[in-house]
Design a protein around this motif. Structure first.
Motif, PDB file in Angstrom:
ATOM      1  N   GLN A  47       0.829  -1.208   0.000  1.00 39.68           N
ATOM      2  CA  GLN A  47       0.000   0.000   0.000  1.00 39.68           C
ATOM      3  C   GLN A  47       0.864   1.260   0.000  1.00 39.68           C
ATOM      4  N   LEU A  48       1.960   1.252   0.746  1.00 39.20           N
ATOM      5  CA  LEU A  48       2.880   2.392   0.729  1.00 39.20           C
ATOM      6  C   LEU A  48       3.468   2.584  -0.668  1.00 39.20           C
ATOM      7  N   ARG A  49       3.782   1.475  -1.303  1.00 43.59           N
ATOM      8  CA  ARG A  49       4.314   1.558  -2.663  1.00 43.59           C
ATOM      9  C   ARG A  49       3.269   2.131  -3.620  1.00 43.59           C
ATOM     10  N   GLN A  50       2.018   1.726  -3.436  1.00 47.77           N
ATOM     11  CA  GLN A  50       0.949   2.227  -4.304  1.00 47.77           C
ATOM     12  C   GLN A  50       0.711   3.719  -4.070  1.00 47.77           C
ATOM     13  N   ILE A  51       0.821   4.170  -2.817  1.00 43.12           N
ATOM     14  CA  ILE A  51       0.691   5.603  -2.517  1.00 43.12           C
ATOM     15  C   ILE A  51       1.786   6.385  -3.241  1.00 43.12           C
ATOM     16  N   ALA A  52       3.023   5.903  -3.132  1.00 46.14           N
ATOM     17  CA  ALA A  52       4.138   6.581  -3.803  1.00 46.14           C
ATOM     18  C   ALA A  52       3.962   6.583  -5.310  1.00 46.14           C
ATOM     19  N   ILE A 128       7.109   8.951   3.267  1.00 47.00           N
ATOM     20  CA  ILE A 128       6.759   8.601   1.888  1.00 47.00           C
ATOM     21  C   ILE A 128       6.682   9.857   1.016  1.00 47.00           C
ATOM     22  N   ALA A 129       6.313  10.989   1.606  1.00 45.62           N
ATOM     23  CA  ALA A 129       6.288  12.248   0.845  1.00 45.62           C
ATOM     24  C   ALA A 129       7.677  12.582   0.308  1.00 45.62           C
ATOM     25  N   LEU A 130       8.709  12.365   1.124  1.00 50.25           N
ATOM     26  CA  LEU A 130      10.080  12.584   0.657  1.00 50.25           C
ATOM     27  C   LEU A 130      10.432  11.581  -0.439  1.00 50.25           C
ATOM     28  N   ALA A 131      10.009  10.337  -0.250  1.00 53.89           N
ATOM     29  CA  ALA A 131      10.273   9.318  -1.273  1.00 53.89           C
ATOM     30  C   ALA A 131       9.616   9.692  -2.597  1.00 53.89           C
ATOM     31  N   ALA A 237      -3.611   7.682 -16.654  1.00 49.99           N
ATOM     32  CA  ALA A 237      -2.711   6.881 -15.814  1.00 49.99           C
ATOM     33  C   ALA A 237      -3.079   6.975 -14.345  1.00 49.99           C
ATOM     34  N   LEU A 238      -3.471   8.180 -13.913  1.00 51.47           N
ATOM     35  CA  LEU A 238      -3.809   8.365 -12.510  1.00 51.47           C
ATOM     36  C   LEU A 238      -5.076   7.604 -12.137  1.00 51.47           C
ATOM     37  N   SER A 239      -5.980   7.469 -13.092  1.00 46.39           N
ATOM     38  CA  SER A 239      -7.201   6.715 -12.807  1.00 46.39           C
ATOM     39  C   SER A 239      -6.870   5.259 -12.476  1.00 46.39           C
ATOM     40  N   THR A 240      -5.846   4.719 -13.144  1.00 49.99           N
ATOM     41  CA  THR A 240      -5.442   3.337 -12.872  1.00 49.99           C
ATOM     42  C   THR A 240      -4.806   3.202 -11.492  1.00 49.99           C
ATOM     43  N   LEU A 245      -5.207   1.940  -5.679  1.00 48.72           N
ATOM     44  CA  LEU A 245      -5.070   2.464  -4.323  1.00 48.72           C
ATOM     45  C   LEU A 245      -6.372   2.288  -3.539  1.00 48.72           C
ATOM     46  N   LEU A 246      -7.491   2.603  -4.178  1.00 45.03           N
ATOM     47  CA  LEU A 246      -8.790   2.440  -3.525  1.00 45.03           C
ATOM     48  C   LEU A 246      -9.103   0.967  -3.256  1.00 45.03           C
ATOM     49  N   ILE A 247      -8.785   0.120  -4.236  1.00 46.15           N
ATOM     50  CA  ILE A 247      -9.055  -1.312  -4.060  1.00 46.15           C
ATOM     51  C   ILE A 247      -8.290  -1.853  -2.859  1.00 46.15           C
ATOM     52  N   ARG A 248      -7.010  -1.493  -2.757  1.00 48.86           N
ATOM     53  CA  ARG A 248      -6.222  -1.968  -1.616  1.00 48.86           C
ATOM     54  C   ARG A 248      -6.750  -1.394  -0.302  1.00 48.86           C
ATOM     55  N   SER A 249      -7.164  -0.127  -0.318  1.00 47.80           N
ATOM     56  CA  SER A 249      -7.695   0.464   0.915  1.00 47.80           C
ATOM     57  C   SER A 249      -9.001  -0.218   1.319  1.00 47.80           C
ATOM     58  N   TRP A 250      -9.841  -0.593   0.337  1.00 49.79           N
ATOM     59  CA  TRP A 250     -11.072  -1.327   0.645  1.00 49.79           C
ATOM     60  C   TRP A 250     -10.742  -2.704   1.224  1.00 49.79           C
TER      61      TRP A 250
END
Length: 484
Positions: A47-52, A128-131, A237-240, A245-250
């Motif tokens: 999930q952290l990777r998906q956020i980044a 993660i913001a720095l990453a 691309a952002l929609s994907t 991101l939403l799927i993982r959060s769900w």
């Protein structure tokens, strides 16, 4: 167009070495986390990777495609430098703004995406913001190297960051340090930071203008055209990435981090590494398809890549199904064996995804912003609806897998028909028989694995796998016969 064959044997090999070398290093990193922190650690790391990734896609206007396409359509080095002078400040400013916004909104992001308000997780999101800031710079550098076809430096930059992260995670797991979220964030900072440094070094080694004259920005008309295309590419691309991101959060919200880790194991072994494979192909395919102005050349280019991607995907996917249990034990741990049935379903969607990427790249090559935007939004909206329905009704790993199959099949139909509309030389019978023959045995296996043990036979399993492997080999033979 003979340059395509030559580059496919040389440039793609070097680019693929970088992409798959990076993928292998990421794979070892996941193995270290699985051993160190179990399914929950893998779920959080993913999930952290998906956020980044989502933030980076937003800051770079859809990843590397906008910059690669802009550089590929310019043959003159002066024009390329002019393009970079325009693109770099825009991407840099966007990345810095997004990183600051993540720092300020870390508590809200943590609650929304991780279903928690724990101070340790809030601090992790701030790291993660720095990453993200480092990853934006690294992604831009990779795009420039790709656009200039500097494949050696591209491969080196792709592997440097994941290699450092892998070493850090392996050492951390062997020392049995507490699996704290901040350590995972620190691994991302190291990875993206080193990628940026090596990528920037590669860019500095590119040929410079001989006269040393100052480079001006793009003219207003070209600048607006770039921004318009980049914005469409961004939304698509952002929609994907936001959908994932939403799927993982769900999944985290409804089933917890451990279930999310099991889902991510199946998804990573299929979709994630398929995306890397397509990225390696894109390093050559997108620039060459963009340059193919004649319909005959365009048809040959697309068919050759379609057969190559389909044949390779079939062989890889059937091999993964055959070796699914030892593969999961090798790359994760025995705690992740529940992901094996999900893998059998997801490989069907992966094959659809690979072929649809080949045909869908025509949308990028022709810079059809409206179709790019609407088609990707429709695909990801359908994906969100299907996954939410699966989580609410069944909430099993297999149901989540089928929620990926249907949207990708519908998108495949759309892009093939779109390509035929743009180029009447493309024919359905050139691709659909191979697709049907390559996926029907997998569909049977996926349905059979969901039934009690006595319903399926080991003989039929081997027969289905044999049929699939034969179809894959035939497809690659046909690929060899396509003349450019």
């Amino acid at each position: 167009m003979r340059a395509f064959s030559t580059r496919l044997k040389s440039g793609v090999l070097v680019s693929a070495a970088g992409v798959f070398g990076s993928a292998f290093l990421w794979l070892l990193s996941f193995k270290a986390i699985a051993y160190w922190a179990g399914p929950e650690g893998v779920g959080l790391f993913s999930q952290l990777r998906q956020i980044a990734q989502a933030a980076t896609v937003g800051a770079t206007f859809g990843g590397t495609n906008s910059v690669v396409q802009g550089l590929a359509e310019r043959d003159d080095d002066s024009a390329r430098r002019q393009f970079r002078t325009t693109a770099a400040p825009i991407i840099g400013l966007t990345g810095a703004t997004l990183a600051l916004a993540m720092l300020a909104g870390a508590p809200e992001l943590t609650w929304f995406l991780l279903s928690s308000s724990a101070p340790t997780l809030v601090a992790t999101v701030r790291w993660i913001a720095l990453a993200v800031l480092l990853n934006v710079g690294g992604t831009y550098a990779l795009a420039v190297l790709n656009g200039y076809r500097s494949y050696s430096y591209l491969a080196l930059a792709q592997m440097a960051g994941p290699a450092a992260m892998m070493v850090l995670l392996i050492v951390t797991s062997l020392w049995h340090l507490p699996p704290e979220p901040q350590k995972l964030a620190g691994a991302f900072v190291l990875c993206f930071g080193l990628t940026f440094l090596v990528g920037a070094f590669g860019v500095s080694r590119l040929p410079k203008l001989l006269d040393g004259s100052a480079i001006k920005a793009l003219p207003k008309v070209q600048r607006h055209a770039f921004i318009q295309f980049a914005m469409s590419n961004l939304v698509a691309a952002l929609s994907t990435t936001i959908a994932l991101l939403l799927i993982r959060s769900w999944v985290i919200e409804i089933k917890g981090l451990a279930f999310a880790g099991l889902f991510d194991a199946g998804w990573t072994l299929t979709f994630n590494y398929t995306t890397l494979f397509l990225t390696a192909c894109s390093a050559i395919y997108l620039p060459v398809l963009t340059a193919a102005t004649r319909l005959e050349a365009q048809k040959a280019c697309m068919l050759k890549m379609a057969y190559f991607v389909l044949g390779s995907s079939i062989l890889i996917c059937y091999g993964m199904v055959l070796l699914r249990e030892p593969l999961i034990n090798l790359l994760y741990t025995s705690q992740f064996q529940a992901s094996s049935q999900l893998l059998v379903v997801l490989v069907i969607a992966v094959i659809f995804r690979g072929v649809s990427w080949v045909y869908g790249t025509l949308i990028l090559a022709t810079r059809n912003s409206r179709v790019l935007l609407l088609s990707d939004l429709a695909l990801n909206l359908c994906l969100l609806v299907m996954t939410r329905y699966a989580l609410n009704s069944d909430a099993s790993l297999e149901a989540l897998g089928w929620a990926f199959v249907l949207p990708n099949f519908l998108y495949l139909i759309f892009v093939i028909e779109y390509a035929r509309m743009k180029n009447r030389l493309l024919q359905r019978r050139k691709i659909w028989p191979f697709l049907v023959a390559g996926t029907l045995p997998l569909i049977y296996l996926a349905l059979a694995f969901a039934e009690p043990q006595w319903v399926r036979s080991g003989l039929f399993e081997w027969l289905c796998i044999a049929i699939g492997l034969i179809v894959g080999l035939i497809t690659l033979i046909v690929y060899k016969k396509v003349i450019l």
